[in-house]
Design a protein around this motif. Structure first.
Motif, PDB file in Angstrom:
ATOM      1  N   LEU A   4      38.966  38.545  44.796  1.00 48.47           N
ATOM      2  CA  LEU A   4      40.030  39.349  44.198  1.00 48.47           C
ATOM      3  C   LEU A   4      40.671  38.676  43.005  1.00 48.47           C
ATOM      4  O   LEU A   4      41.227  39.353  42.131  1.00 48.47           O
ATOM      5  N   SER A   5      40.614  37.351  42.956  1.00 45.04           N
ATOM      6  CA  SER A   5      41.250  36.638  41.842  1.00 45.04           C
ATOM      7  C   SER A   5      40.602  36.989  40.511  1.00 45.04           C
ATOM      8  O   SER A   5      41.233  36.849  39.453  1.00 45.04           O
ATOM      9  N   GLU A  17      41.223  46.657  48.444  1.00 45.58           N
ATOM     10  CA  GLU A  17      40.162  45.802  47.916  1.00 45.58           C
ATOM     11  C   GLU A  17      38.941  46.552  47.398  1.00 45.58           C
ATOM     12  O   GLU A  17      38.326  46.129  46.419  1.00 45.58           O
ATOM     13  N   VAL A  45      46.367  39.631  45.112  1.00 47.58           N
ATOM     14  CA  VAL A  45      45.777  38.573  45.929  1.00 47.58           C
ATOM     15  C   VAL A  45      46.715  38.193  47.071  1.00 47.58           C
ATOM     16  O   VAL A  45      46.279  38.030  48.217  1.00 47.58           O
ATOM     17  N   ARG A  46      48.012  38.085  46.788  1.00 42.26           N
ATOM     18  CA  ARG A  46      48.976  37.693  47.823  1.00 42.26           C
ATOM     19  C   ARG A  46      49.081  38.761  48.918  1.00 42.26           C
ATOM     20  O   ARG A  46      49.075  38.440  50.108  1.00 42.26           O
ATOM     21  N   ARG A  69      39.970  35.703  48.727  1.00 43.04           N
ATOM     22  CA  ARG A  69      40.933  35.430  47.651  1.00 43.04           C
ATOM     23  C   ARG A  69      40.215  35.194  46.328  1.00 43.04           C
ATOM     24  O   ARG A  69      40.651  35.666  45.268  1.00 43.04           O
ATOM     25  N   ALA A  70      39.107  34.462  46.393  1.00 40.89           N
ATOM     26  CA  ALA A  70      38.347  34.179  45.176  1.00 40.89           C
ATOM     27  C   ALA A  70      37.759  35.452  44.576  1.00 40.89           C
ATOM     28  O   ALA A  70      37.742  35.627  43.354  1.00 40.89           O
ATOM     29  N   ASP A  83      45.861  38.913  50.954  1.00 44.95           N
ATOM     30  CA  ASP A  83      45.694  37.742  51.813  1.00 44.95           C
ATOM     31  C   ASP A  83      46.593  37.834  53.040  1.00 44.95           C
ATOM     32  O   ASP A  83      46.201  37.442  54.143  1.00 44.95           O
ATOM     33  N   GLY A 118      42.511  39.214  38.185  1.00 44.69           N
ATOM     34  CA  GLY A 118      43.636  38.694  37.419  1.00 44.69           C
ATOM     35  C   GLY A 118      44.990  39.209  37.851  1.00 44.69           C
ATOM     36  O   GLY A 118      45.934  39.180  37.075  1.00 44.69           O
ATOM     37  N   ASN A 119      45.099  39.672  39.105  1.00 42.10           N
ATOM     38  CA  ASN A 119      46.354  40.225  39.612  1.00 42.10           C
ATOM     39  C   ASN A 119      46.824  39.372  40.793  1.00 42.10           C
ATOM     40  O   ASN A 119      46.346  39.524  41.918  1.00 42.10           O
ATOM     41  N   ASP A 120      47.747  38.462  40.539  1.00 41.77           N
ATOM     42  CA  ASP A 120      48.214  37.544  41.580  1.00 41.77           C
ATOM     43  C   ASP A 120      48.908  38.273  42.721  1.00 41.77           C
ATOM     44  O   ASP A 120      48.817  37.867  43.884  1.00 41.77           O
TER      45      ASP A 120
END
Length: 265
Positions: A198-199, A148, A207-208, A195-196, A211, A202-204
């Motif tokens: 890191l969102s 992160e 984020v997963r 999550r917000a 999280d 633009g890398n899903d």
């Protein structure tokens, strides 16, 4: 009222004696055709007899996946609040009775938690809640930091201030959750805020993964005598982090994240 009782009272903890169990939505009545073929009960559980194919068009109100998801959420909450006691073995049938469901979705949820390292399988007995230690929490904090920190440092100079300002309500939500003193409520608000953040990269996939690591880091080592104070201090860092990100102050962002990811022991 202890921590587990607080969260249970809010509808987020694992049922304890004297507290209403978590139950899945009530199922609708079977159609005559389903009764005749004797497959409705199996269909509701997400199962079908080996000799028969699923009935076309028959869609149960509660499928196994949704039941398992509800149970998994409740068990994860119980891990956060400490209602699932480290070192204790829990059987799927016993937990199923307390939740008002069969043992199958509980067993499947527990197997998912075993993959996540929260419990371990005890043959012929059930699942033992893993005892956390300082080293494991420190390792999780290190991996979260490696993922992160570089992303947020890059975003500090790339994302416009108004994008960070849009996340202010989520930071304020963590403060409200912390003031309630319920670890489960705070854990959810805390993860939503991160999550917000890191969102914006633009890398899903990032984020997963982040999280999942965050959730594992939230399982408590101890319940803590000053839980509300600890949560409030953690929540305050969210607002400070947003301020630094809005100003593009990379050094301040780095220092705040270093403190924020330090495991509470």
């Amino acid at each position: 009222m202890n921590q587990g009782a607080q969260c249970s009272a809010a509808g987020t903890g694992l049922p304890e004696p004297g507290i209403s169990p978590v139950r899945v939505p009530q199922q609708q009545a079977a159609t005559p055709e389903a009764r005749e073929r004797g497959t409705y009960a199996a269909a509701v559980r997400g199962e079908h007899p080996a000799a028969e194919a699923p009935i076309p068009g028959l869609r149960p109100v509660v499928q196994r996946s949704s039941v398992r998801g509800q149970i998994l959420d409740a068990l994860r909450t119980a891990l956060v609040t400490g209602e699932l006691t480290p070192g204790t073995v829990y059987s799927a049938p016993a937990l199923g009775d307390r939740f008002g469901v069969s043992a199958t979705p509980v067993r499947e949820a527990m197997q998912q938690l075993a993959q996540e390292g929260a419990v371990e399988v005890v043959p012929n007995r059930g699942f033992r809640v893993v005892r956390r230690d300082a080293r494991e929490l420190a390792e999780l904090a290190e991996v979260r930091s490696l993922l992160e920190v570089p992303v947020l440092l890059r975003l500090a100079t790339a994302a416009p201030a108004e994008r960070w300002a849009e996340l202010r309500p989520l930071a304020e939500a963590t403060v409200l959750a912390a003031s309630a003193g319920c670890r489960a409520t705070y854990a959810e608000a805390d993860r939503a805020f991160h999550r917000a953040l890191l969102s914006l990269a633009g890398n899903d996939q990032l984020v997963r993964v982040a999280d999942d690591l965050h959730r594992r880091a939230q399982w408590p080592l101890t319940t803590g005598r000053h839980l509300r104070t600890e949560l409030m201090a953690d929540a305050a860092q969210h607002a400070a982090l947003l301020d630094a990100l809005m100003c593009g102050d990379g050094e301040r962002v780095r220092a705040l994240l270093r403190e924020h990811f330090r495991p509470a022991i």
